[in-house]
Design a protein around this motif. Structure first.
Motif, PDB file in Angstrom:
ATOM      1  N   GLY A 116      12.212 -43.863 -18.547  1.00  0.00           N
ATOM      2  CA  GLY A 116      12.709 -43.281 -19.788  1.00  0.00           C
ATOM      3  C   GLY A 116      13.451 -44.263 -20.668  1.00  0.00           C
ATOM      4  O   GLY A 116      13.893 -43.903 -21.755  1.00  0.00           O
ATOM      5  N   MET A 117      13.581 -45.513 -20.200  1.00  0.00           N
ATOM      6  CA  MET A 117      14.371 -46.499 -20.942  1.00  0.00           C
ATOM      7  C   MET A 117      13.488 -47.263 -21.917  1.00  0.00           C
ATOM      8  O   MET A 117      12.371 -47.668 -21.590  1.00  0.00           O
ATOM      9  N   LYS A 118      14.021 -47.464 -23.126  1.00  0.00           N
ATOM     10  CA  LYS A 118      13.404 -48.395 -24.059  1.00  0.00           C
ATOM     11  C   LYS A 118      13.990 -49.775 -23.782  1.00  0.00           C
ATOM     12  O   LYS A 118      15.216 -49.968 -23.900  1.00  0.00           O
ATOM     13  N   LEU A 119      13.113 -50.712 -23.434  1.00  0.00           N
ATOM     14  CA  LEU A 119      13.591 -52.050 -23.073  1.00  0.00           C
ATOM     15  C   LEU A 119      12.426 -53.025 -23.043  1.00  0.00           C
ATOM     16  O   LEU A 119      11.267 -52.601 -23.042  1.00  0.00           O
ATOM     17  N   PRO A 120      12.710 -54.318 -23.054  1.00  0.00           N
ATOM     18  CA  PRO A 120      11.610 -55.286 -23.037  1.00  0.00           C
ATOM     19  C   PRO A 120      10.750 -55.123 -21.788  1.00  0.00           C
ATOM     20  O   PRO A 120      11.245 -54.763 -20.718  1.00  0.00           O
ATOM     21  N   ALA A 121       9.464 -55.433 -21.919  1.00  0.00           N
ATOM     22  CA  ALA A 121       8.536 -55.209 -20.810  1.00  0.00           C
ATOM     23  C   ALA A 121       8.934 -56.004 -19.568  1.00  0.00           C
ATOM     24  O   ALA A 121       8.768 -55.533 -18.445  1.00  0.00           O
ATOM     25  N   TRP A 122       9.457 -57.211 -19.763  1.00  0.00           N
ATOM     26  CA  TRP A 122       9.791 -58.010 -18.577  1.00  0.00           C
ATOM     27  C   TRP A 122      10.919 -57.377 -17.764  1.00  0.00           C
ATOM     28  O   TRP A 122      11.056 -57.641 -16.567  1.00  0.00           O
ATOM     29  N   ALA A 123      11.718 -56.506 -18.405  1.00  0.00           N
ATOM     30  CA  ALA A 123      12.845 -55.877 -17.724  1.00  0.00           C
ATOM     31  C   ALA A 123      12.520 -54.466 -17.230  1.00  0.00           C
ATOM     32  O   ALA A 123      13.360 -53.808 -16.616  1.00  0.00           O
ATOM     33  N   ASP A 124      11.302 -54.004 -17.483  1.00  0.00           N
ATOM     34  CA  ASP A 124      10.930 -52.605 -17.252  1.00  0.00           C
ATOM     35  C   ASP A 124      10.768 -52.272 -15.769  1.00  0.00           C
ATOM     36  O   ASP A 124      10.862 -51.120 -15.369  1.00  0.00           O
ATOM     37  N   GLY A 125      10.516 -53.283 -14.958  1.00  0.00           N
ATOM     38  CA  GLY A 125      10.466 -53.049 -13.519  1.00  0.00           C
ATOM     39  C   GLY A 125       9.191 -52.415 -13.014  1.00  0.00           C
ATOM     40  O   GLY A 125       9.184 -51.785 -11.960  1.00  0.00           O
ATOM     41  N   GLY A 126       8.116 -52.580 -13.755  1.00  0.00           N
ATOM     42  CA  GLY A 126       6.828 -52.041 -13.337  1.00  0.00           C
ATOM     43  C   GLY A 126       6.183 -52.914 -12.266  1.00  0.00           C
ATOM     44  O   GLY A 126       6.823 -53.783 -11.674  1.00  0.00           O
ATOM     45  N   PRO A 127       4.883 -52.685 -12.036  1.00  0.00           N
ATOM     46  CA  PRO A 127       4.184 -53.385 -10.953  1.00  0.00           C
ATOM     47  C   PRO A 127       4.152 -54.899 -11.113  1.00  0.00           C
ATOM     48  O   PRO A 127       3.898 -55.608 -10.136  1.00  0.00           O
ATOM     49  N   HIS A 128       4.440 -55.382 -12.330  1.00  0.00           N
ATOM     50  CA  HIS A 128       4.397 -56.836 -12.536  1.00  0.00           C
ATOM     51  C   HIS A 128       5.737 -57.511 -12.261  1.00  0.00           C
ATOM     52  O   HIS A 128       5.882 -58.702 -12.510  1.00  0.00           O
ATOM     53  N   SER A 129       6.698 -56.754 -11.775  1.00  0.00           N
ATOM     54  CA  SER A 129       8.018 -57.333 -11.491  1.00  0.00           C
ATOM     55  C   SER A 129       8.388 -57.163 -10.022  1.00  0.00           C
ATOM     56  O   SER A 129       9.387 -56.535  -9.688  1.00  0.00           O
ATOM     57  N   PRO A 130       7.566 -57.727  -9.125  1.00  0.00           N
ATOM     58  CA  PRO A 130       7.842 -57.536  -7.693  1.00  0.00           C
ATOM     59  C   PRO A 130       9.130 -58.227  -7.267  1.00  0.00           C
ATOM     60  O   PRO A 130       9.461 -59.302  -7.762  1.00  0.00           O
ATOM     61  N   ILE A 131       9.848 -57.584  -6.378  1.00  0.00           N
ATOM     62  CA  ILE A 131      10.994 -58.209  -5.713  1.00  0.00           C
ATOM     63  C   ILE A 131      10.616 -58.301  -4.237  1.00  0.00           C
ATOM     64  O   ILE A 131      10.482 -57.287  -3.548  1.00  0.00           O
ATOM     65  N   GLU A 132      10.400 -59.517  -3.784  1.00  0.00           N
ATOM     66  CA  GLU A 132       9.950 -59.704  -2.407  1.00  0.00           C
ATOM     67  C   GLU A 132      11.098 -59.425  -1.437  1.00  0.00           C
ATOM     68  O   GLU A 132      12.268 -59.469  -1.827  1.00  0.00           O
ATOM     69  N   PRO A 133      10.791 -59.180  -0.163  1.00  0.00           N
ATOM     70  CA  PRO A 133      11.864 -58.973   0.823  1.00  0.00           C
ATOM     71  C   PRO A 133      12.825 -60.161   0.814  1.00  0.00           C
ATOM     72  O   PRO A 133      12.392 -61.317   0.800  1.00  0.00           O
ATOM     73  N   GLY A 134      14.090 -59.883   0.768  1.00  0.00           N
ATOM     74  CA  GLY A 134      15.092 -60.941   0.695  1.00  0.00           C
ATOM     75  C   GLY A 134      15.277 -61.489  -0.702  1.00  0.00           C
ATOM     76  O   GLY A 134      16.151 -62.326  -0.934  1.00  0.00           O
ATOM     77  N   GLY A 135      14.482 -61.013  -1.634  1.00  0.00           N
ATOM     78  CA  GLY A 135      14.524 -61.532  -2.995  1.00  0.00           C
ATOM     79  C   GLY A 135      15.475 -60.750  -3.886  1.00  0.00           C
ATOM     80  O   GLY A 135      16.079 -59.758  -3.471  1.00  0.00           O
ATOM     81  N   ALA A 136      15.575 -61.219  -5.122  1.00  0.00           N
ATOM     82  CA  ALA A 136      16.491 -60.593  -6.076  1.00  0.00           C
ATOM     83  C   ALA A 136      15.858 -60.587  -7.454  1.00  0.00           C
ATOM     84  O   ALA A 136      14.907 -61.330  -7.722  1.00  0.00           O
ATOM     85  N   TRP A 137      16.389 -59.754  -8.307  1.00  0.00           N
ATOM     86  CA  TRP A 137      15.883 -59.647  -9.686  1.00  0.00           C
ATOM     87  C   TRP A 137      17.022 -59.143 -10.552  1.00  0.00           C
ATOM     88  O   TRP A 137      17.777 -58.259 -10.135  1.00  0.00           O
ATOM     89  N   SER A 138      17.168 -59.706 -11.740  1.00  0.00           N
ATOM     90  CA  SER A 138      18.301 -59.356 -12.598  1.00  0.00           C
ATOM     91  C   SER A 138      17.859 -59.099 -14.032  1.00  0.00           C
ATOM     92  O   SER A 138      18.040 -59.950 -14.908  1.00  0.00           O
ATOM     93  N   PRO A 139      17.297 -57.940 -14.291  1.00  0.00           N
ATOM     94  CA  PRO A 139      16.943 -57.613 -15.668  1.00  0.00           C
ATOM     95  C   PRO A 139      18.184 -57.307 -16.490  1.00  0.00           C
ATOM     96  O   PRO A 139      19.208 -56.868 -15.959  1.00  0.00           O
TER      97      PRO A 139
END
Ligand code: CU
Length: 506
Positions: A116-139
């Motif tokens: 429901g959020m309006k935000l840039p695609a890179w921050a949207d957290g869809g299938p193209h933004s994987p966070i691997e086990p032990g990994g991190a992500w900071s949108p």
């Protein structure tokens, strides 16, 4: 478990409304704890965000394995954010710059999407933004939209249903000047209460049953509200606002009260309505939110239920599967306040005047989307294909048709809000046609015309998703990708991996 036996059982339950809530089908041992005892409703912790010197509001989320007593005295292995099951409520204000530091402590890849959020695609957290086990992500992004009740959940392609089913879901509350000034209940957890509704099914030893029904995916037979079965809420006031999320993977809920009392819908997916709408029931599909206000008498008991839906949402009455439309069960027992709780004043008739805005149709791009079984426009999801390229400067009208005769679909578009301009074969869509939405239920052989207002963040290289939010449908391929571009620009997908290259887009 067969579909037929479940249906026969549910039909037997209609009109009974046992304190047991929804029990298991006849071939399964009924869930434990359904002896009439209730437990106090847990309220998801309200995350205490911090504001740094630069004015960024910080949140930290950790996706982790854990366990929870969904059933009383039974330890069930689950997943959660910052805890064993579900996640804290994140709260931010329009105009805030927010940053979420996410760590993945699961043993599998996941993502976190802000529904429901309006935000840039890179921050949207869809299938193209994987966070691997032990990994991190900071949108990070700026809150540019009106006050609303949103939510966050994983979105890994093919696995979204399972990750949500295991408990990776949390509420987001956005505030603005309008929501802060309107006289609605607003004390979190007291008279402004989030209800995250899931459903579960259990194995004989009390673990989550993850067997897939070929028609219904991970639909459960046990309602779970804020993480437990058979909850009660002790109201302290005579007026309560519930922010309800259908976080189930496949189940629809027809919310109503046990005495059929009228209540008011004050908000839908994308925020407050222009004016409250009095109803006796409201239908919710997977992914949708609704804000309701109910008045209570001191000392009374009333139950929030899901009740059978007249007309079965256009499904044939003898349909072998019903997605919950014919089921009857309790969700929450509500105990009225003490005698000295003051009577509430009249409900404000003006909520958000700006919600009356109508999407622009002049010069709009009109598109057709045909939903059929697990495909959209005859195609299955392909992460390397861009299905739609949206020109940031032109309004969009999306016509979405459900060609199936025996399945509903629940269509969701990322990075937008929309209004339902037309609704064909409209069985119970009275609330869906008011106010701003991001997810809409479409009955069999039905169609909707949506006036879509995107968040305008042109980026030809990262796609947003549109899909059915019945997660078994989504995971089976009922999803497509769109990019938003500057006029004349063409899509040019660039693969992203983990938390690395995405920062190139920041
Ligand atoms: Cu669907």
């Amino acid at each position: 478990m067969t579909v037929i036996s479940r249906r026969v059982f549910f039909r037997g339950m209609v009109g009974v409304f046992a304190a047991s809530a929804l029990a298991a089908c006849s071939t399964q041992t009924p869930p434990r704890g359904y002896d009439g005892d209730t437990r106090p409703l847990p309220v998801p912790e309200l995350y205490e965000s911090t504001l740094d010197d630069a004015g960024t509001r910080h949140f930290t989320l950790k996706a982790q394995p854990g366990s929870a007593e969904i059933l009383p005295d039974v330890r069930t292995e689950t997943w959660g954010f910052n805890g064993g099951f579900l996640g804290p409520t994140l709260r931010a204000h329009r105009g805030d710059h927010v940053r979420v530091d996410i760590a993945n402590e699961l043993d599998t890849m996941t993502t976190v999407h802000w529904h429901g959020m309006k935000l840039p695609a890179w921050a949207d957290g869809g299938p193209h933004s994987p966070i691997e086990p032990g990994g991190a992500w900071s949108p990070e992004w700026e809150i540019i939209q009106p006050a609303a009740t949103l939510w966050y959940h994983p979105h890994p392609h093919g696995e979204t249903g399972l990750h949500c089913y295991r408990g990776l879901a949390g509420m987001i509350i956005l505030d603005d000047e309008v929501s802060e000034s309107v006289a609605l209940p607003s004390e979190y957890g007291v008279d402004d209460v989030p209800l995250v509704i899931l459903d579960a099914k259990f194995t004989g030893d009390g673990q989550l049953d993850e067997s897939i029904d070929p028609d219904l995916g991970l639909i459960g037979d046990t309602p779970v509200v804020n993480g437990i079965t058979n909850a009660h809420f002790d109201a302290a006031t005579r007026r309560v606002r519930f922010r309800v999320l259908d976080g189930a993977t496949m189940r629809f809920y027809n919310l109503a009260f046990s005495d059929h009392r009228p209540f008011h819908v004050v908000g839908t997916d994308q925020g407050l309505l222009e004016t409250p709408v009095q109803v006796e029931y409201v239908l919710m599909g997977p992914g949708e939110r609704v804000e309701i206000v109910v008045d209570l008498e001191p000392g009374e008991d009333v139950r929030l239920q899901s009740q059978p839906l007249d007309g079965n949402f256009g499904l044939p009455e003898d349909n072998p599967v019903d997605f919950g439309f014919q089921d009857a069960f309790d969700l929450l027992t509500i105990h009225g306040p003490s005698d000295d709780a003051p009577a509430p004043g009249p409900l404000p008739q003006e909520l958000d005047p700006a919600a009356a805005a109508v999407p622009e149709r002049a010069n709009a791009v009109e598109r057709e989307f045909v939903l059929n079984t697990f495909q959209i426009n005859g195609r299955s999801m392909d992460m390397s294909r861009v299905d739609v390229t949206v020109d940031r400067d032109r309004p969009e009208i999306w016509r979405v048709t459900n060609e199936n005769a025996d399945w509903p679909h629940n269509f969701h578009i990322h990075d937008c809000r929309f209004k339902v301009l037309e609704f064909d074969n409209n069985h119970v869509a009275q609330v869906a046609t008011y106010g701003w939405k991001d997810t809409v239920a479409i009955p069999p052989r039905g169609a909707v015309t949506l006036g879509v207002e995107f968040g305008w963040y042109p980026d030809p290289s990262v796609p947003y998703m549109f899909h059915c939010h019945m997660l078994f449908h989504e995971d089976s391929g009922m999803m497509g990708q769109f990019v938003i571009v500057e006029q004349g620009q063409e899509a040019d997908l660039k693969p992203m991996s983990g938390g690395g290259s995405i920062h190139d887009h920041a």
